[in-house]
Motif scaffolding. Structure first.
Motif, PDB file in Angstrom:
ATOM      1  N   ARG A  83      70.678   4.365  42.264  1.00  0.00           N
ATOM      2  CA  ARG A  83      70.098   3.316  41.430  1.00  0.00           C
ATOM      3  C   ARG A  83      70.764   1.974  41.708  1.00  0.00           C
ATOM      4  O   ARG A  83      71.959   1.902  41.995  1.00  0.00           O
ATOM      5  CB  ARG A  83      70.240   3.678  39.955  1.00  0.00           C
ATOM      6  CG  ARG A  83      69.284   4.773  39.517  1.00  0.00           C
ATOM      7  CD  ARG A  83      69.225   4.904  38.018  1.00  0.00           C
ATOM      8  NE  ARG A  83      70.534   5.218  37.438  1.00  0.00           N
ATOM      9  CZ  ARG A  83      70.688   5.632  36.177  1.00  0.00           C
ATOM     10  NH1 ARG A  83      69.637   5.764  35.386  1.00  0.00           N
ATOM     11  NH2 ARG A  83      71.882   5.912  35.724  1.00  0.00           N
ATOM     12  N   VAL A  84      69.958   0.922  41.639  1.00  0.00           N
ATOM     13  CA  VAL A  84      70.481  -0.423  41.846  1.00  0.00           C
ATOM     14  C   VAL A  84      70.650  -1.098  40.493  1.00  0.00           C
ATOM     15  O   VAL A  84      69.964  -0.778  39.516  1.00  0.00           O
ATOM     16  CB  VAL A  84      69.538  -1.244  42.756  1.00  0.00           C
ATOM     17  CG1 VAL A  84      69.422  -0.596  44.128  1.00  0.00           C
ATOM     18  CG2 VAL A  84      68.156  -1.386  42.129  1.00  0.00           C
ATOM     19  N   ALA A  85      71.571  -2.057  40.436  1.00  0.00           N
ATOM     20  CA  ALA A  85      71.847  -2.734  39.170  1.00  0.00           C
ATOM     21  C   ALA A  85      70.813  -3.799  38.846  1.00  0.00           C
ATOM     22  O   ALA A  85      70.580  -4.121  37.677  1.00  0.00           O
ATOM     23  CB  ALA A  85      73.249  -3.349  39.231  1.00  0.00           C
ATOM     24  N   ASP A  86      70.187  -4.348  39.875  1.00  0.00           N
ATOM     25  CA  ASP A  86      69.246  -5.452  39.658  1.00  0.00           C
ATOM     26  C   ASP A  86      67.913  -5.125  40.337  1.00  0.00           C
ATOM     27  O   ASP A  86      67.641  -5.584  41.450  1.00  0.00           O
ATOM     28  CB  ASP A  86      69.835  -6.746  40.226  1.00  0.00           C
ATOM     29  CG  ASP A  86      68.975  -7.964  39.885  1.00  0.00           C
ATOM     30  OD1 ASP A  86      68.179  -7.863  38.935  1.00  0.00           O
ATOM     31  OD2 ASP A  86      69.106  -8.981  40.584  1.00  0.00           O
ATOM     32  N   PRO A  87      67.065  -4.326  39.684  1.00  0.00           N
ATOM     33  CA  PRO A  87      65.789  -3.969  40.307  1.00  0.00           C
ATOM     34  C   PRO A  87      64.869  -5.189  40.416  1.00  0.00           C
ATOM     35  O   PRO A  87      65.024  -6.178  39.698  1.00  0.00           O
ATOM     36  CB  PRO A  87      65.211  -2.915  39.352  1.00  0.00           C
ATOM     37  CG  PRO A  87      65.849  -3.218  38.036  1.00  0.00           C
ATOM     38  CD  PRO A  87      67.215  -3.727  38.352  1.00  0.00           C
ATOM     39  N   ASP A  88      63.911  -5.116  41.341  1.00  0.00           N
ATOM     40  CA  ASP A  88      62.970  -6.215  41.545  1.00  0.00           C
ATOM     41  C   ASP A  88      61.972  -6.337  40.401  1.00  0.00           C
ATOM     42  O   ASP A  88      61.459  -7.425  40.120  1.00  0.00           O
ATOM     43  CB  ASP A  88      62.207  -6.001  42.864  1.00  0.00           C
ATOM     44  CG  ASP A  88      63.130  -5.966  44.060  1.00  0.00           C
ATOM     45  OD1 ASP A  88      63.831  -6.966  44.292  1.00  0.00           O
ATOM     46  OD2 ASP A  88      63.171  -4.932  44.759  1.00  0.00           O
ATOM     47  N   GLN A 117      64.227   4.835  38.465  1.00  0.00           N
ATOM     48  CA  GLN A 117      63.884   3.828  39.463  1.00  0.00           C
ATOM     49  C   GLN A 117      63.050   4.445  40.585  1.00  0.00           C
ATOM     50  O   GLN A 117      63.344   5.537  41.067  1.00  0.00           O
ATOM     51  CB  GLN A 117      65.146   3.183  40.043  1.00  0.00           C
ATOM     52  CG  GLN A 117      65.910   2.355  39.020  1.00  0.00           C
ATOM     53  CD  GLN A 117      67.066   1.606  39.633  1.00  0.00           C
ATOM     54  OE1 GLN A 117      67.452   1.852  40.774  1.00  0.00           O
ATOM     55  NE2 GLN A 117      67.644   0.686  38.863  1.00  0.00           N
ATOM     56  N   PHE A 119      61.540   3.716  44.343  1.00  0.00           N
ATOM     57  CA  PHE A 119      61.639   2.885  45.544  1.00  0.00           C
ATOM     58  C   PHE A 119      60.318   2.985  46.310  1.00  0.00           C
ATOM     59  O   PHE A 119      59.908   4.072  46.713  1.00  0.00           O
ATOM     60  CB  PHE A 119      62.792   3.358  46.436  1.00  0.00           C
ATOM     61  CG  PHE A 119      64.159   3.083  45.864  1.00  0.00           C
ATOM     62  CD1 PHE A 119      64.989   2.154  46.470  1.00  0.00           C
ATOM     63  CD2 PHE A 119      64.620   3.740  44.733  1.00  0.00           C
ATOM     64  CE1 PHE A 119      66.256   1.894  45.953  1.00  0.00           C
ATOM     65  CE2 PHE A 119      65.873   3.486  44.207  1.00  0.00           C
ATOM     66  CZ  PHE A 119      66.704   2.554  44.821  1.00  0.00           C
TER      67      PHE A 119
END
Length: 466
Positions: A83-88, A117, A119
């Protein structure tokens, strides 16, 4: 013979001798045909792709069991989505009515959020950038126009990224020209003809002359290099020269020394050449040789298969065990950081190797048929070129096999299997040039697509001097 006349003893003896000779000749022919039919990727130099899909040989490795379980080993970093901290984009999914009393939850306090999330790629479409070259007229009467960016030379053209995708699919992933054009049309809604694929491939290959010269010089100046060759279903053969950092693949009408010299590496190479026992390589007397042990093991495997089932012992099996043991000794000593292999243990394996080959020479000395001649030649080669087969035991820079060269050259053979033969020698040379570029870039840790974009922009990636 006249009717009623009985043949004489001499005539019967001559007939029996003639039939015995014919039977011996037929038996030799049957043995040779059985040997040819029994050839596969495990007991000859034939590639795995040539094995029959209906009679695949059972997997059989000459490696000893390591004791490790299949799959990733302890300490292996692995790779997975994180998981990314700042999703688009964030999409909130509110609950419906309360599951207990059916009340509206619009103003209820938030007590928890579960994050999931996904992708994915956005819808892909080609962006058209228009370059307007403005012309302005000075008070002096001279009109001056703007200059187009580098590479923008036509009123309408494809950009470097589309060019890179086309070359990547055609040369990097072995799609045919037709399927490459279809892929561009379906993925990006961009109509591309097969002729466009041909033109882009030619332009990419034409931009690699300087790169190929650098790779050719660095392989020729290396201490150890591998060499291999194979036929190609076009008017030529493939030739490969490689190191752990560089790959040069060329195509020539001749498979022998003329084709090797045309590659421009081995004829000016002064190090240790790793290759199979193909005769043209022996013409280069100014280099040291390491003959491929993997090829020898496959040949020995074929000898063991041809041995009578009740023989109990075969010289080829002992030679195989000795070669495998020597490779294991070197691998273990290298892993342990030792300076050399235990000389007594190595001497024991060399003795077993020589004894097995000497017995093989004796057993096949009659060379009564084609199979026995082939086995006799193998045993003699193991003795006569012992130093060339075992050079890896004293010089650890030298690999025991030529598998690296086979892997580099196999990609083009795989392309032939996936999309059929290349139609012309010129097209084959272009394909080989780009494969040399991609293979070398991969060995230096470069992303292939990025390297192809640089090539399409007219500034091909070049390996740094090491």
């Amino acid at each position: 013979m006249p009717a009623g006349r009985r043949p004489s003893y001499e005539e019967l003896a001559a007939l029996v001798a003639s039939q015995a000779e014919q039977i011996a000749r037929l038996e030799a022919e049957v043995a040779e045909l059985k040997r040819q039919l029994g050839q596969n990727s495990q007991n000859s130099s034939r590639p795995p792709s040539s094995d029959s899909p209906f009679v695949k040989p059972a997997p059989k490795s000459l490696r000893r069991k390591s004791g490790r379980k299949p799959g990733g080993q302890p300490g292996h970093p692995g790779s997975t989505l994180a998981r990314v901290a700042d999703p688009d984009e964030i999409v909130r999914h509110e609950p419906g009515p309360c599951g207990g009393c059916d009340a509206d939850l619009a103003d209820a306090p938030v007590v928890g959020v579960e994050r999931r999330q996904e992708f994915d790629l956005p819808p892909m479409a080609v962006r058209v950038r228009e370059h307007q070259l403005i012309a302005r007229c000075c008070a002096c009467g001279v009109t001056t126009g703007g200059t187009a960016p580098a590479g923008v030379t036509a009123p309408v053209q494809y950009g470097p990224r589309i060019t890179a995708i086309i070359v990547y699919l055609y040369v990097g992933q072995f799609l045919s020209k037709k399927r490459t054009a279809q892929a561009l049309a379906e993925l990006f809604g961009t109509p591309v003809s097969e002729g466009t694929v041909t033109t882009m491939t030619r332009r990419a290959a034409d931009g690699l002359d300087g790169f190929l010269d650098i790779v050719r010089d660095r392989i020729a100046g290396s201490e150890v290099a591998g060499f291999d060759e194979t036929g190609l279903r076009v008017a030529g053969s493939l030739h490969c020269a490689r190191t752990g950092k560089y790959t040069l693949i060329t195509c020539h009408t001749k498979r022998g020394k003329q084709g090797i010299d045309a590659a421009g590496v081995l004829d000016r190479f002064g190090g240790i050449a790793v290759h199979d026992a193909w005769a043209p390589y022996d013409a280069y007397v100014d280099v040291e040789h390491q003959l491929c042990c993997a090829h020898a093991l496959r040949e020995l495997h074929a000898v063991a298969e041809a041995a009578p089932p009740d023989s109990g012992w075969c010289w080829a099996t002992q030679a195989t065990d000795a070669l495998v043991a020597m490779q294991r000794l070197v691998a273990e000593a290298t892993a342990a950081g030792a300076g050399a292999v235990d000389p007594e243990v190595l001497a024991t394996q060399v003795h077993l190797y020589r004894c097995a080959a000497q017995i093989g020479i004796t057993q096949t000395a009659a060379r009564a048929d084609a199979v026995m001649k082939k086995h006799n030649a193998l045993a003699r080669r193991l003795i006569d070129r012992q130093d060339d087969y075992l050079r890896f035991t004293t010089n650890w820079r030298v690999p025991a096999d030529n598998n690296g060269s086979e892997r580099d050259i196999r990609m083009i053979k795989l392309r032939q299997k996936v999309s059929g033969c290349l139609r012309s020698l010129t097209g084959a040379k272009q394909f080989c040039a780009i494969r040399s570029y991609l293979s070398t870039a991969a060995k230096h840790g470069q992303q292939l697509f990025d390297a192809l974009v640089m090539l399409a922009e007219g500034r091909p990636w070049l390996p740094a001097m090491q």
